[in-house]
Each structure stands twice: as C-alpha cells, then as structure tokens.
Enzyme design. Structure first.
Site, PDB file in Angstrom:
ATOM      1  N   SER A   1       5.385  -6.981   3.241  1.00  0.00           N
ATOM      2  CA  SER A   1       5.964  -7.313   4.543  1.00  0.00           C
ATOM      3  C   SER A   1       6.743  -8.634   4.467  1.00  0.00           C
ATOM      4  O   SER A   1       6.510  -9.468   3.583  1.00  0.00           O
ATOM      5  CB  SER A   1       4.847  -7.413   5.575  1.00  0.00           C
ATOM      6  OG  SER A   1       3.922  -8.389   5.160  1.00  0.00           O
TER       7      SER A   1
ATOM      8  N   LYS B   1      -1.130  -6.681  -9.265  1.00  0.00           N
ATOM      9  CA  LYS B   1      -2.110  -6.895  -8.188  1.00  0.00           C
ATOM     10  C   LYS B   1      -1.785  -5.834  -7.145  1.00  0.00           C
ATOM     11  O   LYS B   1      -0.902  -6.003  -6.311  1.00  0.00           O
ATOM     12  CB  LYS B   1      -1.937  -8.308  -7.619  1.00  0.00           C
ATOM     13  CG  LYS B   1      -3.171  -8.900  -6.938  1.00  0.00           C
ATOM     14  CD  LYS B   1      -3.766  -8.070  -5.818  1.00  0.00           C
ATOM     15  CE  LYS B   1      -3.074  -8.195  -4.496  1.00  0.00           C
ATOM     16  NZ  LYS B   1      -3.571  -7.250  -3.462  1.00  0.00           N
TER      17      LYS B   1
ATOM     18  N   GLU C   1       9.506  -4.299  12.806  1.00  0.00           N
ATOM     19  CA  GLU C   1       9.178  -3.105  12.014  1.00  0.00           C
ATOM     20  C   GLU C   1       7.869  -2.493  12.538  1.00  0.00           C
ATOM     21  O   GLU C   1       6.882  -3.194  12.713  1.00  0.00           O
ATOM     22  CB  GLU C   1       8.987  -3.531  10.549  1.00  0.00           C
ATOM     23  CG  GLU C   1       8.631  -2.382   9.634  1.00  0.00           C
ATOM     24  CD  GLU C   1       8.443  -2.839   8.176  1.00  0.00           C
ATOM     25  OE1 GLU C   1       7.829  -3.884   7.932  1.00  0.00           O
ATOM     26  OE2 GLU C   1       8.931  -2.114   7.286  1.00  0.00           O
TER      27      GLU C   1
ATOM     28  N   GLU D   1      -5.034  -3.746  -1.865  1.00  0.00           N
ATOM     29  CA  GLU D   1      -6.485  -3.469  -1.845  1.00  0.00           C
ATOM     30  C   GLU D   1      -6.799  -2.204  -1.053  1.00  0.00           C
ATOM     31  O   GLU D   1      -7.925  -1.718  -1.054  1.00  0.00           O
ATOM     32  CB  GLU D   1      -7.264  -4.682  -1.312  1.00  0.00           C
ATOM     33  CG  GLU D   1      -6.883  -5.195   0.062  1.00  0.00           C
ATOM     34  CD  GLU D   1      -5.696  -6.168   0.052  1.00  0.00           C
ATOM     35  OE1 GLU D   1      -4.667  -5.868  -0.604  1.00  0.00           O
ATOM     36  OE2 GLU D   1      -5.796  -7.201   0.738  1.00  0.00           O
TER      37      GLU D   1
ATOM     38  N   CYS E   1       9.535   1.882   3.361  1.00  0.00           N
ATOM     39  CA  CYS E   1      10.433   0.769   3.696  1.00  0.00           C
ATOM     40  C   CYS E   1      11.858   1.281   3.902  1.00  0.00           C
ATOM     41  O   CYS E   1      12.693   0.584   4.451  1.00  0.00           O
ATOM     42  CB  CYS E   1      10.415  -0.266   2.599  1.00  0.00           C
ATOM     43  SG  CYS E   1      11.046   0.378   1.064  1.00  0.00           S
TER      44      CYS E   1
ATOM     45  N   PHE F   1       0.815  -1.218   0.000  1.00  0.00           N
ATOM     46  CA  PHE F   1       0.000   0.000   0.000  1.00  0.00           C
ATOM     47  C   PHE F   1       0.847   1.264   0.000  1.00  0.00           C
ATOM     48  O   PHE F   1       0.361   2.336  -0.367  1.00  0.00           O
ATOM     49  CB  PHE F   1      -0.941   0.014   1.225  1.00  0.00           C
ATOM     50  CG  PHE F   1      -0.253   0.399   2.521  1.00  0.00           C
ATOM     51  CD1 PHE F   1      -0.024   1.739   2.823  1.00  0.00           C
ATOM     52  CD2 PHE F   1       0.180  -0.560   3.413  1.00  0.00           C
ATOM     53  CE1 PHE F   1       0.619   2.096   4.010  1.00  0.00           C
ATOM     54  CE2 PHE F   1       0.822  -0.205   4.596  1.00  0.00           C
ATOM     55  CZ  PHE F   1       1.051   1.126   4.893  1.00  0.00           C
TER      56      PHE F   1
HETATM   57  P1  NAD Z   1       1.588  -6.654   2.949  1.00  0.00           P
HETATM   58  O1  NAD Z   1       2.620  -7.711   2.985  1.00  0.00           O
HETATM   59  O2  NAD Z   1       0.480  -6.702   3.932  1.00  0.00           O
HETATM   60  O3  NAD Z   1       0.852  -6.650   1.507  1.00  0.00           O
HETATM   61  C1  NAD Z   1       1.583  -6.619   0.308  1.00  0.00           C
HETATM   62  C2  NAD Z   1       0.768  -7.294  -0.770  1.00  0.00           C
HETATM   63  O4  NAD Z   1       0.567  -8.671  -0.410  1.00  0.00           O
HETATM   64  C3  NAD Z   1      -0.613  -6.687  -0.986  1.00  0.00           C
HETATM   65  O5  NAD Z   1      -0.876  -6.624  -2.368  1.00  0.00           O
HETATM   66  C4  NAD Z   1      -1.533  -7.659  -0.272  1.00  0.00           C
HETATM   67  O6  NAD Z   1      -2.814  -7.737  -0.868  1.00  0.00           O
HETATM   68  C5  NAD Z   1      -0.811  -8.987  -0.392  1.00  0.00           C
HETATM   69  N1  NAD Z   1      -1.051  -9.886   0.741  1.00  0.00           N
HETATM   70  C6  NAD Z   1      -1.285  -9.521   2.036  1.00  0.00           C
HETATM   71  N2  NAD Z   1      -1.453 -10.609   2.803  1.00  0.00           N
HETATM   72  C7  NAD Z   1      -1.314 -11.685   1.994  1.00  0.00           C
HETATM   73  C8  NAD Z   1      -1.379 -13.092   2.215  1.00  0.00           C
HETATM   74  N3  NAD Z   1      -1.605 -13.606   3.422  1.00  0.00           N
HETATM   75  N4  NAD Z   1      -1.174 -13.903   1.164  1.00  0.00           N
HETATM   76  C9  NAD Z   1      -0.936 -13.391  -0.063  1.00  0.00           C
HETATM   77  N5  NAD Z   1      -0.877 -12.059  -0.320  1.00  0.00           N
HETATM   78  C10 NAD Z   1      -1.062 -11.225   0.678  1.00  0.00           C
HETATM   79  O7  NAD Z   1       2.335  -5.254   2.993  1.00  0.00           O
HETATM   80  P2  NAD Z   1       1.713  -3.801   3.116  1.00  0.00           P
HETATM   81  O8  NAD Z   1       1.194  -3.616   4.496  1.00  0.00           O
HETATM   82  O9  NAD Z   1       0.820  -3.516   1.969  1.00  0.00           O
HETATM   83  O10 NAD Z   1       3.023  -2.908   2.911  1.00  0.00           O
HETATM   84  C11 NAD Z   1       3.892  -2.553   3.940  1.00  0.00           C
HETATM   85  C12 NAD Z   1       5.074  -3.479   4.000  1.00  0.00           C
HETATM   86  O11 NAD Z   1       5.762  -3.476   2.765  1.00  0.00           O
HETATM   87  C13 NAD Z   1       6.103  -3.062   5.040  1.00  0.00           C
HETATM   88  O12 NAD Z   1       6.574  -4.209   5.693  1.00  0.00           O
HETATM   89  C14 NAD Z   1       7.212  -2.438   4.210  1.00  0.00           C
HETATM   90  O13 NAD Z   1       8.491  -2.459   4.785  1.00  0.00           O
HETATM   91  C15 NAD Z   1       7.156  -3.287   2.999  1.00  0.00           C
HETATM   92  N6  NAD Z   1       7.781  -2.623   1.866  1.00  0.00           N
HETATM   93  C16 NAD Z   1       8.997  -3.052   1.489  1.00  0.00           C
HETATM   94  C17 NAD Z   1       9.646  -2.440   0.441  1.00  0.00           C
HETATM   95  C18 NAD Z   1      11.005  -2.905  -0.001  1.00  0.00           C
HETATM   96  O14 NAD Z   1      11.443  -2.432  -1.002  1.00  0.00           O
HETATM   97  N7  NAD Z   1      11.672  -3.794   0.682  1.00  0.00           N
HETATM   98  C19 NAD Z   1       9.039  -1.364  -0.220  1.00  0.00           C
HETATM   99  C20 NAD Z   1       7.793  -0.950   0.184  1.00  0.00           C
HETATM  100  C21 NAD Z   1       7.159  -1.598   1.241  1.00  0.00           C
END
Ligand code: NAD
Length: 502
Positions: free
Chosen positions: A229, A176, A386, A179, A284, A152
C-alpha cells in the site's frame, strides 16, 4: 493460538526454521477458519537470516554464469511441472479462484523465463581505443543481499517480479512475504533447493513490521524491493534511502477506465466486470472506476448490472469454479463495506449492493458481493481512495477531456485503460495521461516480462520499475574500467593535468 493448526516456519540456510516467538493467524478466507499460524521473526532470527544470506551471496556471486543459468532453467522446469500444487496453496490462503491463482503463477513464470537469458542482459560494454592505447569497459556486478517485501494479493507473482532477476544477476535474496498468505514463498524456497541453488541464496523471513524494519535498518541488506500500500511504500522508500540502500517501492492504485461513446459497449461491460471483480478486486491493476462519456452511461450500467446477476461467487477451491472468491480477511471485508457506506452517505447511488452478502455453507467466509455504484461524487473518499475490493464506481463525464483531467488529478498513477474505436483518441490518451501503464481496449495492461511494470505518482516511489531491463539495472551495479596495457617501448612521462582523450 490454537495448538491444532501448523505453524508456518521460515526458510534459512536451505531449511525450514521454526521460531519460538510470536505468530499471526493465517485464515482460509472462504470459510473464515484459522488454518495455520505463521511465525513472526524476532531480532535474533532476522540477524540469522541476514547472516545466512550474506554467506549465500559470497558463494553465489562467485558462481559462474553458466552454473547460475542452469539453476534458473531447472527452477523454471520444476515450477512448470508442479505449478498446480502452488495454485492450490495460493487459493487456500488468499481465496482467489484456482484459475486466477494459476494466472498469477504464469505471469511470474514469465519473469523466470526472462531471467534464463540473463547473460545477455548483464553484459557490459567495451570501447576499444577510447583514447590512444586506452580501452574503456563496464562490468555489471551484483549488489549483494536483496530484500523483497511483498503484499498479500499476489503471493507468488510479486516475489517472482524480483527474485529471478536478482538471483540471475548473482545476488542473494531475502523474501518477506505477507503474513496473510506466506506459504507460496516457502514452497518456492523448497523448489529452489531442488533446483540446486546453494543454501543462503534464497531466504524466506516471515514476519510483520519487526522483520521489515530489521531488513531496512541492516547495513548487510543492500537493496529493497517493496510492493504494497502507498503509506507503507512511502515509509519503505524514505527509510531505505536514509539508510543508503537502493530502493524501489510500488504502492497502491485507483485505476480508471475511460469508455468513449464510440466503443463497443458489450466489450466495455465485459471488461469492466473482468477487471473490476476478478480476484474480488484485490489487484493493484483492477479497474475501480469507469468514466462513462455521455450519452452512454445508462446503457452501460444496465449491461454491467445484467452481467453481475450472472456472476458466481464462492469458494475458489471448489469445482465447478466460481467467478470470484472472498476477500483476504474479515478486517479487510469490513473496510471494503465501510467504503460502500461512505459512498452512500456522500450521495452516490448503490446500483448493486454487495454488503451483507453470504455464500451458502460458507457463512463465516469473508465475502463481499460485486458492487456497482453510480454517480460517485469525485470528492468522496470512496472515490479518491483505494478500496481494493469488488466495487466498481461509475462517474458520468461529458467529454474525453473531462475524463483525462479527472484521471490526471488523482493521487495514483498505476494503470488505466481507454475503450474506443477511435485511434486518434487513443493516441492522444496515451500521450496526455499521467499514468505508468496504459491499456488501449485492454483493461489490465500488466506489461510482459521484457517490458517493465510500475506506475507513476503515489503508485511508485523510486526510479526503477519491476522486471524487464529496469529489473536488471536495479539488481546490478556498474563499474567502469579505463585500461592501458603499456607498450614496453613507450612510457607515459610526467603530466599532472586532468586526463584528456587523445
Ligand atoms: P501492505 O502495505 O499492508 O503490506 C505489504 C507488506 O508490507 C507486507 O509484507 C506487510 O507485512 C508489510 N507491512 C505492513 N505494514 C507495515 C508497516 N507498518 N511497516 C513495515 N511493513 C509493513 O499491503 P497489502 O495489504 O499486503 O497489499 C495490498 C496493497 O498492495 C494495495 O494497496 C495494492 O494496491 C498494493 N499493490 C500494489 C502493487 C503495485 O504493483 N503497485 C501490486 C500489488 C499490490
């Protein structure tokens, strides 16, 4: 689901596609209001999206490089002209202030600009007369349908880390989006259509875990680029690898800034504020921990405290623009304040407390005020995990070595920064630190598009970073051709031995 807000559809085959199934709410984080619902794809819709992308790939991979390049140049021009529309969409759904939304678009646009020069980056190599009369050369071909699953916090930039390069290299992509803020991807899909990209080459599949699993388990999706994450990144990596896909899965972070006593403390305080509280800490590459090498901690904390008092927090869409907006959801706000509770229970000093923070006129918005925590125990979950919110933690260390050891003992390895005027210390830091992206007097060292972005350890699963040369490697596969055009006057004769060079 209320009937008076729009439902954000998918983008399949060059058009908006509604789906009848489940939806999820999309909030305006500054007001707390549900402003839309987003369609969540079911199995049938996932299949439809993949089939369309497959067909798009068949067309696009046979399209000349010159025509592909024209589409990317046009996309870049349209994006550059209309980026303020996209910034408004990002702010409305994410909550970050408008100038920050523009910042992420510009960093994404850099990758589009890199991709315009793709022919140079996917050229093969040619070795004439590798063996007598034999030439060897390599071709770089697209890999097929590329799945891009994004978080997000950068709804435009993160997809742009991948899709310009994937598309330039001749692949079709299925994005994708998160959401929680899906509209940026849909907007970019419409822009691609205007730029002349054939239908099916850029698909937006909205959804949750069902949509993600549909991509991971389909034999017709050839690669997965994930950002999110760490627990989900690990799941994505393992599932994709098990299914034989090429995968890069970027995870979470806990980035430290090491402030040496010789550094300019006003610069350190400014940059800690910028990197700790920008985008409400939902980056991040945010700085979450300042390691203050004594004896400077007290003075530095005072400087940070004074600066926090001047920060303006509010609705990111308003003018004059505040410094910082809200968090993405109420659940995330509660998670962040929960970590402040944990820090307090574990004995840390809450110097500035952002819990119970409200913005006048926006009492239902998802705000947490900038929070400063001193003496955080390094065993506390509020230190090791985090937080992803506007929370800056201070750890007082006695030496450079103690700081380096602390950074290297963490689970994550995304970004880090050192602040010093001592070139020797900085050079030693870059050599010894176990982190993928390093800033020297630069707090958020996101590499430019022609270098690659990615961390180490629990911040990246897979071998390949995002964009730069590694991006082109990820989205192509190589063929090596060994070729001999026979001289009509000669023939090879019989030889059952393994081919040797002569
Ligand atoms: P998230 O892991 O909750 O979601 C990321 C994506 O995965 C979304 O599209 C979501 O719909 C999907 N998703 C969520 N739960 C899932 C599941 N159980 N099974 C399959 N798909 C699933 O992350 P977020 O809260 O949207 O974003 C924040 C996180 O992203 C933080 O941890 C941040 O550090 C990380 N991030 C990392 C970088 C990097 O470059 N390393 C960059 C941006 C964000």
């Amino acid at each position: 689901m209320s009937n008076d807000v729009p439902v954000i559809p998918h983008w399949i085959d060059g058009q908006r596609v509604e789906s009848a199934g489940n939806t999820a709410p999309v909030h305006n984080p500054a007001t707390g209001a549900v402003q839309a619902h987003v369609a969540l794809a079911d199995e049938a819709l996932i299949q439809k999206a993949i089939e369309s992308a497959r067909a798009g790939y068949e067309v696009w991979s046979e399209t000349s490089m010159a025509k592909r390049q024209t589409a990317i140049f046009t996309f870049r021009e349209l994006l550059n002209e209309r980026k303020s529309e996209l910034a408004k969409i990002i702010t409305a759904e994410h909550g970050k202030v408008l100038s920050d939304a523009m910042g992420e678009i510009l960093r994404g646009q850099e990758v589009v600009e890199l991709a315009t020069g793709f022919p140079h980056l996917i050229k093969g190599a040619f070795s004439e007369n590798a063996s007598t009369g034999i030439d060897v050369y390599s071709l770089k071909q697209p890999i097929g349908v590329a799945g891009i699953i994004s978080p997000f916090n950068f709804p435009a930039m993160v997809p742009m880390w991948f899709f310009p390069i994937a598309i330039a290299a001749g692949n079709a992509v299925i994005v994708k989006p998160s959401e929680k803020d899906p509209s940026a991807s849909l907007w970019m899909a419409e822009l691609w259509k205007e730029a002349g990209l054939p239908d099916g080459v850029f698909t937006v599949l909205n959804g949750d875990k069902v949509a993600v699993d549909g991509l991971l388990n389909s034999p017709d999706v050839d690669s997965i680029s994930f950002v999110g994450s760490t627990p989900i990144a690990q799941y994505i990596y393992e599932t994709s690898a098990k299914n034989g896909k090429r995968v890069q899965a970027l995870g979470g972070a806990k980035n430290h800034m090491l402030a040496l006593p010789d550094a300019d403390l006003d610069l350190v305080a400014d940059q800690a504020i910028n990197a700790g509280y920008g985008a409400a800490g939902e980056r991040c590459m945010a700085i979450s921990v300042v390691l203050a090498v004594e004896p400077v901690a007290d003075e530095l904390i005072e400087k940070i405290k004074q600066r926090i008092a001047n920060l303006k927090i509010g609705n990111g869409a308003h003018t004059p623009e505040p410094d910082m907006g809200p968090l993405i959801t109420d659940a995330h706000r509660d998670k962040v304040t929960g970590y402040i509770d944990i820090a307090e229970q574990d004995g840390a000093t809450i110097v500035v407390d952002g819990r119970d923070f409200t913005v006048e006129g926006h009492e239902s918005g998802f705000f947490v005020g900038p929070t400063l925590i001193d003496n955080i125990p390094t065993t506390s979950r509020a230190y090791t995990e985090e937080i992803f919110g506007p929370v800056l933690e201070i750890v007082r260390v006695q030496s450079f070595e103690e700081g380096v050891e602390l950074i290297n003992s963490g689970a994550f390895g995304n970004g880090t920064a050192i602040f010093t005027n001592d070139g020797g210390a900085a050079r030693r830091f870059q050599h010894e630190i176990q982190v993928g992206m390093i800033g020297i007097n630069v707090p958020i060292p996101v590499p430019v598009a022609y270098h690659s972005f990615g961390g180490w350890k629990a911040s990246l699963f897979g071998d390949s970073k995002a964009y730069g040369v590694q991006g082109f490697e990820f989205f192509t596969r190589e063929k090596a051709v060994t070729s001999r055009w026979l001289d009509p006057a000669k023939h090879g004769g019989i030889n059952l031995g393994f081919p040797q060079n002569d």
